[in-house]
Enzyme design. Structure first.
Site, mmCIF file in Angstrom:
data_model
loop_
_atom_site.group_PDB
_atom_site.id
_atom_site.type_symbol
_atom_site.label_atom_id
_atom_site.label_comp_id
_atom_site.label_asym_id
_atom_site.label_seq_id
_atom_site.Cartn_x
_atom_site.Cartn_y
_atom_site.Cartn_z
ATOM 1 N N ARG A 152 0.860 -1.182 0.000
ATOM 2 C CA ARG A 152 0.000 0.000 0.000
ATOM 3 C C ARG A 152 0.900 1.237 0.000
ATOM 4 N NH1 ARG A 152 -3.423 -2.908 -1.460
ATOM 5 N NH2 ARG A 152 -5.479 -3.308 -0.545
ATOM 6 N N GLU A 158 -3.923 7.458 -5.194
ATOM 7 C CA GLU A 158 -4.179 6.725 -6.440
ATOM 8 C C GLU A 158 -5.492 7.199 -7.048
ATOM 9 O OE1 GLU A 158 -3.889 2.521 -5.666
ATOM 10 O OE2 GLU A 158 -1.859 2.713 -4.880
ATOM 11 N N HIS A 165 -0.928 -0.017 -9.735
ATOM 12 C CA HIS A 165 -1.586 -0.937 -8.790
ATOM 13 C C HIS A 165 -2.140 -2.175 -9.520
ATOM 14 C CE1 HIS A 165 -3.606 -1.046 -4.569
ATOM 15 N NE2 HIS A 165 -3.318 -2.286 -4.987
HETATM 16 C C1 DGY Z 1 -5.118 -6.332 -2.732
HETATM 17 O O1 DGY Z 1 -5.725 -7.375 -2.992
HETATM 18 O O2 DGY Z 1 -5.091 -5.852 -1.601
HETATM 19 C C2 DGY Z 1 -4.384 -5.673 -3.857
HETATM 20 O O3 DGY Z 1 -3.901 -4.449 -3.547
HETATM 21 C C3 DGY Z 1 -5.169 -5.710 -5.126
HETATM 22 O O4 DGY Z 1 -5.089 -7.023 -5.544
#
Ligand code: DGY
Length: 332
Positions: A236, A265, A284
């Protein structure tokens, strides 16, 4: 019963929901559902299937008196106020496991693209700057035999470590608790974060975002890294203080950064990170293979159908609301 699905997903994937509920879908694949529409739909929903772009906070929960379950099509669920859901008896489900290997692949793709300067190479050809073979033209950093430091050795971290064995790497990890099985499988050795930062050639962030992990990597941590090191973030964005990262990269205090996630984002096209040659940035897409995204959609639907049907979802992050019969889902 009524379920709202906040993005268009394949019909076959959300089919399990139709046996329990009337299903309304926000028929847009690219754009997040407008907040006002999400609030309106939540107000009459028993279940919500949401993405990481949808905030499930107190405002939404206060407007949703009949809500029993929130199913997130992601392994990370920092967009959901889990404590507030738990207090209201609302189950929160996520999609671990099905995305592990695909996300580990993407970590490696961006790590190698940065280490071996792949985008710079392609740009050099396209812009006519490939004059001749030259000894140090686009010379990068070796991956084989290097030290890999993984912050957060959960499922995805372990899958990244497994791949590192093929490159003959020394593997370190930092985590709140030890992972004996992953250590035995991958040869990873646990260390303090400071030592990991100082010793690693590649620092890969795969920890969940929590209030404690926000800005885990800031100016002080970047200063501990080797000047030849690459920072990889596939977890993240807010794990990293981006302003400090831009400064460290511009001053060449670290060698490069490979980023799948960002503090904000979508990342604006004029963001200073994108002006730096030593940054590899992708939007992402860690879990973005057709098969994996389909499996995530299916699991998110099955989880929600299970809760609404009075059964056991495969992954629930607050199982106590279901009567404590399930184990708590581990982080990614
Ligand atoms: C998640 O699953 O948390 C990712 O960031 C997207 O697949």
């Amino acid at each position: 019963m009524r379920v709202f699905v906040s993005r268009r997903l394949p019909d076959a994937a959300i089919e399990p929901l139709r046996t329990h509920a009337e299903v309304a879908v926000h028929e847009d694949e690219r754009n997040p559902v407008p907040r006002a529409l999400l609030l309106r739909e939540a107000a009459r929903a028993d279940g919500l299937l949401v993405l990481l772009t949808d905030r499930v906070d107190r405002e939404l929960l206060d407007a949703a008196p009949t809500l029993r379950a929130v199913s997130v099509m992601a392994v990370g669920y920092d967009n959901v106020d889990v404590a507030a859901c738990t207090a209201r008896g609302i189950a929160v489900c996520n999609t671990p496991d099905v995305l592990t290997e695909t996300t580990a692949d993407l970590c490696w793709a961006i790590l190698m693209a940065c280490a071996r300067r792949l985008y710079e190479g392609q740009r050099a050809i396209v812009e006519g700057r490939w004059a001749a073979w030259a000894p140090y033209f686009l010379a990068g950093q070796d991956v084989w035999g290097a030290t890999l430091g993984i912050v957060g050795l959960g499922r995805i971290g372990t899958a990244v470590a497994r791949r590192a064995r093929g490159f003959g790497m020394r593997i370190l990890y930092a985590a709140r608790s030890g992972h004996a099985m992953a250590e035995a499988e991958t040869g990873a050795r646990r260390t303090e974060l400071d030592a990991l930062l100082a010793e690693s050639d590649f620092v890969v962030l795969l920890a969940p975002l929590t209030p404690e992990s926000r800005h885990l990597i800031g100016a002080a941590e970047l200063a501990r890294m080797k000047p030849t090191a690459v920072l990889v973030n596939a977890a993240r964005g807010p794990l990293v203080d981006e302003e400090a990262l831009v400064e460290a990269l511009a001053a060449r205090r670290i060698w490069g950064a490979a980023l799948d996630v960002f503090e904000r984002e979508p990342l604006p096209a004029d963001h200073p990170l994108l002006a730096l040659p030593n940054v590899v940035a992708v939007p992402h897409i860690g879990s973005a293979s057709v098969a994996t995204r389909t499996a995530m959609a299916r699991l998110a639907a099955e989880n929600l159908a299970a809760v609404l049907g009075g059964g056991r979802p495969r992954a629930c992050v607050n199982p106590e609301v279901l009567g404590g019969t399930l184990g708590r889902a581990a982080p990614a």
